[in-house]
Write an enzyme that holds these catalytic residues in place. Structure first.
Site, PDB file in Angstrom:
ATOM      1  N   LEU A  33       0.801  -1.226   0.000  1.00 26.70           N
ATOM      2  CA  LEU A  33       0.000   0.000   0.000  1.00 26.70           C
ATOM      3  C   LEU A  33       0.832   1.273   0.000  1.00 26.70           C
ATOM      4  CD1 LEU A  33      -2.712  -1.093   2.602  1.00 26.70           C
ATOM      5  CD2 LEU A  33      -2.735  -1.361   0.115  1.00 26.70           C
ATOM      6  N   HIS A  37      -3.616   4.312  -2.160  1.00 27.17           N
ATOM      7  CA  HIS A  37      -4.589   3.394  -1.545  1.00 27.17           C
ATOM      8  C   HIS A  37      -5.233   4.036  -0.314  1.00 27.17           C
ATOM      9  CE1 HIS A  37      -1.731   0.335  -3.390  1.00 27.17           C
ATOM     10  NE2 HIS A  37      -2.883   0.023  -3.935  1.00 27.17           N
ATOM     11  N   SER A 185       2.692   4.577  -6.844  1.00 25.22           N
ATOM     12  CA  SER A 185       2.467   3.223  -7.376  1.00 25.22           C
ATOM     13  C   SER A 185       3.293   2.230  -6.564  1.00 25.22           C
ATOM     14  CB  SER A 185       2.920   3.176  -8.844  1.00 25.22           C
ATOM     15  OG  SER A 185       3.089   1.838  -9.259  1.00 25.22           O
TER      16      SER A 185
HETATM   17  O1  PAF Z   1      -5.666  -1.892  -9.023  1.00 19.16           O
HETATM   18  C1  PAF Z   1      -5.383  -2.953  -8.427  1.00 19.16           C
HETATM   19  O2  PAF Z   1      -4.632  -2.967  -7.452  1.00 19.16           O
HETATM   20  C2  PAF Z   1      -5.969  -4.265  -8.929  1.00 19.16           C
HETATM   21  O3  PAF Z   1      -6.054  -4.273 -10.318  1.00 19.16           O
HETATM   22  C3  PAF Z   1      -7.334  -4.613  -8.300  1.00 19.16           C
HETATM   23  C4  PAF Z   1      -8.386  -3.608  -8.691  1.00 19.16           C
HETATM   24  C5  PAF Z   1      -7.193  -4.662  -6.788  1.00 19.16           C
HETATM   25  C6  PAF Z   1      -7.787  -5.987  -8.787  1.00 19.16           C
HETATM   26  O4  PAF Z   1      -6.890  -6.987  -8.446  1.00 19.16           O
END
Ligand code: PAF
Length: 282
Positions: A33, A37, A185
């Site tokens: 994360l 996120h 990212s």
């Molecule tokens: O964006 C992401 O991290 C992934 O593509 C997701 C949406 C959790 C699906 O595995």
């Protein structure tokens, strides 16, 4: 914070939250994360009485086993961060729990999943849509939160939800950027120390296009893209994978920016692919 690894435990926790009258928010993640996120978690917490986050590195959306195996994982740190944000439940299933049936049913969204990221990573969006659909069926969220950083993914998920009448509101949240502009990212940890300037060339190219549009009133996408591409191609060891300007809703390439458009691109450095985009409003 409740941490569950089985579908039945997750359903049980959601059931009791819903019967207490709470709105259910879901933040699907593959862990590792970052601030992006956490901004999704905060958006969910501000609108929903119960926020669930999922952590599952979904093998069906990876094209190579190497990429899957090297995808960064740090469950301890992830759980700590989610706990601090006040997440109510983390659903972190093992592979067997999610793909018990040796899945023979997939979600195929068609043309949108075959361009840009889908062209370079065949089958990627089939895997994403399938796992997101499974997560929606398990958690049954009222709202689900995704970042604009993965613009094509967000647009495809919105399309899936509409096309399949899924009772969930998909909410796109703004891209979170590091102080120099690089989009947050999980893969940024693979950017080598001396590679930062090169990693930033995609963002600089997007900003140049935005500036030419807004300050110089250049709307012809061929001219905009030529100027944007120059910023990337001056670095011989950066591979420009695509840079395009599209309609913001259907991702079709456009010749002239008229209303809301999207400029999106991907580059490859030595150990990492980076994607980014900006919404252009004119
Ligand atoms: O964006 C992401 O991290 C992934 O593509 C997701 C949406 C959790 C699906 O595995």
């Amino acid at each position: 914070m409740k941490i569950v690894s089985t579908i039945s435990e997750a359903r049980e926790a959601v059931k009791s939250a819903r019967s207490a009258g709470k709105t259910i928010g879901l933040v699907p993640t593959m862990g590792s994360l970052h601030e992006g996120h956490l901004s999704l978690v905060r958006a969910s917490k501000s609108a929903c009485g119960f926020t669930a986050a999922s952590i599952f590195v979904n093998p069906t959306q990876f094209n190579s086993s190497e990429d899957y195996n090297t995808y960064p994982r740090d469950a301890g740190r992830d759980l700590e961060l989610l706990d601090k944000e006040g997440v109510d439940m983390v659903f972190a299933p093992p592979f067997e729990e999610m793909y018990r049936e040796k899945t023979s049913a997939y979600i195929d969204i068609g043309k949108l999943s075959e361009i840009f990221e889908g062209k370079l990573r065949p089958g990627h969006f089939r895997g994403v849509c399938t796992v997101v659909c499974k997560l929606f069926n398990i958690i049954t969220p009222d709202r689900a939160y995704f970042g604009w950083k993965d613009a094509q993914q967000l647009i495809i998920i919105k399309k899936m939800v509409k096309a399949l009448n899924m009772p969930v509101e998909v909410i796109g949240c703004p891209t979170v950027r590091e102080s120099d502009g690089l989009a947050a990212s999980s893969r940024n940890i693979f950017i080598a120390a001396g590679e930062r300037e090169r990693a930033l060339c995609l963002y600089k190219s997007l900003k140049k296009i935005e500036e030419l549009l807004l300050k110089q009133n250049i709307r012809d996408t061929a001219i905009l893209l030529e100027e944007g591409r120059k910023i990337i191609t001056k670095y011989p060891d950066v591979e420009l994978q695509y840079l395009e300007i599209t309609d913001a809703e259907n991702l079709e390439c456009i010749e002239e920016v008229k209303g809301r458009a999207l400029v999106l691109g991907a580059i490859k450095l030595s150990r990492v692919r980076l994607i980014d985009n900006l919404t252009l409003s004119f």
